[in-house]
Design a protein around this motif. Structure first.
Motif, short mmCIF file in Angstrom:
data_model
loop_
_atom_site.label_atom_id
_atom_site.label_comp_id
_atom_site.label_asym_id
_atom_site.label_seq_id
_atom_site.Cartn_x
_atom_site.Cartn_y
_atom_site.Cartn_z
N PHE A 248 0.84 -1.20 0.00
CA PHE A 248 0.00 0.00 0.00
C PHE A 248 0.88 1.26 0.00
CE2 PHE A 248 -2.10 3.40 2.34
CZ PHE A 248 -3.33 3.48 1.72
N GLU A 249 1.86 1.28 0.86
CA GLU A 249 2.74 2.44 0.97
C GLU A 249 3.58 2.62 -0.30
OE1 GLU A 249 4.88 1.62 4.53
OE2 GLU A 249 3.19 2.11 5.85
N HIS A 250 4.01 1.50 -0.88
CA HIS A 250 4.81 1.55 -2.11
C HIS A 250 4.01 2.13 -3.26
CE1 HIS A 250 7.64 0.40 -5.24
NE2 HIS A 250 6.68 -0.26 -5.85
N ARG A 251 2.72 1.82 -3.32
CA ARG A 251 1.87 2.26 -4.42
C ARG A 251 1.16 3.58 -4.15
NH1 ARG A 251 1.43 -1.59 -8.22
NH2 ARG A 251 2.10 -3.68 -7.67
N SER A 252 1.45 4.17 -3.01
CA SER A 252 0.81 5.43 -2.63
C SER A 252 1.01 6.49 -3.71
CB SER A 252 1.38 5.92 -1.31
OG SER A 252 1.02 7.25 -1.07
N LEU A 253 0.01 7.34 -3.91
CA LEU A 253 0.11 8.44 -4.86
C LEU A 253 0.45 9.75 -4.15
CD1 LEU A 253 -2.98 7.70 -7.15
CD2 LEU A 253 -0.60 7.04 -7.50
N ASP A 254 0.94 9.65 -2.92
CA ASP A 254 1.26 10.86 -2.16
C ASP A 254 2.32 11.71 -2.86
OD1 ASP A 254 -0.57 10.06 -0.30
OD2 ASP A 254 0.89 9.36 1.17
N ASP A 255 3.26 11.06 -3.51
CA ASP A 255 4.27 11.76 -4.32
C ASP A 255 3.96 11.45 -5.78
OD1 ASP A 255 6.44 12.72 -5.71
OD2 ASP A 255 7.94 11.96 -4.30
N ILE A 256 3.24 12.34 -6.43
CA ILE A 256 2.78 12.05 -7.79
C ILE A 256 3.95 11.95 -8.76
CG2 ILE A 256 2.42 14.47 -8.48
CD1 ILE A 256 -0.13 13.45 -9.95
N HIS A 257 5.04 12.68 -8.49
CA HIS A 257 6.20 12.61 -9.39
C HIS A 257 6.85 11.23 -9.31
CE1 HIS A 257 5.66 16.79 -10.10
NE2 HIS A 257 6.07 17.17 -8.90
N ALA A 258 6.93 10.68 -8.10
CA ALA A 258 7.48 9.34 -7.95
C ALA A 258 6.61 8.31 -8.63
CB ALA A 258 7.63 9.00 -6.46
N SER A 259 5.30 8.60 -8.73
CA SER A 259 4.36 7.66 -9.35
C SER A 259 4.38 7.73 -10.87
CB SER A 259 2.94 7.95 -8.85
OG SER A 259 2.85 7.78 -7.46
#
Length: 294
Positions: free
Chosen positions: A233-244
């Protein structure tokens, strides 16, 4: 106000058409104008819902991709129904418009926008006319909802257990194996007999997942299983959209000179592979049914 509108128009213009460049500055500007730009991003997705073929026919349109990722990052509940509608479209329409997002980012987008309610995600999971991979992503989002205690772990597993009637997909579908894996991630102690039966009845193909996966889940115990799911869940988080987003193949330097999005090329290859696989499965199912009738 005019300055804000000008900034919104500039952002929307920049993300409208794919040009090989990742729009980092524009996304940062959109995040700064979160409240002001959200209605415009929702309108983009509503326009896609009204005429999906326009976005399929024009491969360079890209505002729906940026838009859905931004709204997932914003955790905007008012767009949840629109997103459900888009990924409930029949056949492979969602895949043609959103590509690998149907399996990679969709679970988190659905979870982030659900506002604490799993009802529409359950409706997508149950929708037999929707793409099976979108349905599985809805199941994954429900598992995330169990982590957030929007639904109990037991109720989530009970819901997943209703999806093993043989009526949910084609006989050779991966649907049941993928749902079973999600159940394994939630620690399926009370549903292990159902999973065993699914293997025995051929609903879960050995090539998809082995029964030893579920044995390992039982040995790990509930807390360890949930910890692993929490890490995912934490790995797929969209909290950092640039990382996503910034690492996507379509934004890499080598794809900028192609004139056509690398992402679309990947999607087209994916579509052909999936269409071929589905055709093969249908043919196998037909042969099986003919054999059983003899």
């Amino acid at each position: 106000m005019d300055d804000v509108q000008d900034r919104i128009d500039t952002i929307l213009g920049a993300i409208r058409v794919y040009d090989g460049k990742y729009k980092r500055e524009e996304l940062d500007a959109a995040i700064q104008l979160k409240e002001e730009i959200t209605p415009y991003l929702i309108k983009v997705l509503e326009k896609v819902r009204e005429n999906p073929h326009a976005y399929i026919e024009d491969e360079d349109l890209y505002d729906h991709i940026y838009g859905i990722m931004l709204l997932g990052h914003f955790k905007e509940p008012s767009v949840h129904k629109v997103i459900i509608d888009l990924f409930s479209l029949p056949d492979d329409l969602p895949d043609k418009m959103f590509g690998d997002m149907c399996t990679t980012d969709l679970p988190m987008i659905l979870f982030n926008t659900c506002g604490g309610s799993i009802d529409l995600m359950q409706s997508l999971a149950l929708n037999k006319s929707a793409d099976e991979y979108c349905r599985v992503s809805a199941c994954q989002a429900i598992a995330y909802a169990a982590l957030a205690e929007y639904i109990s772990r037991e109720d989530a597993l009970d819901f997943f257990s209703t999806l093993f009637t043989r009526e949910e997909a084609e006989e050779t579908s991966d649907f049941w194996g993928l749902v079973a894996i999600i159940m394994g991630d939630l620690y399926p102690n009370d549903h292990i007999e159902l999973i065993q039966n699914a293997f025995e009845e051929g609903l879960i193909r050995p090539g998809m997942v082995g029964y030893d996966f579920f044995e390992r889940s039982l040995k790990l115990g509930e807390e360890a299983c949930l910890d692993k799911l929490r890490q995912d869940f934490e790995h797929r988080s969209l909290d950092d959209i640039h990382a996503s987003m910034s690492w996507w193949a379509c934004f890499q330097e080598k794809s900028k000179s192609t004139g056509v999005t690398q992402q679309i090329k990947i999607q087209k290859i994916s579509e052909k592979k999936r269409a071929s696989a589905k055709k093969k499965k249908r043919n196998q199912a037909k042969k099986s049914r003919k054999k059983n009738r003899r």
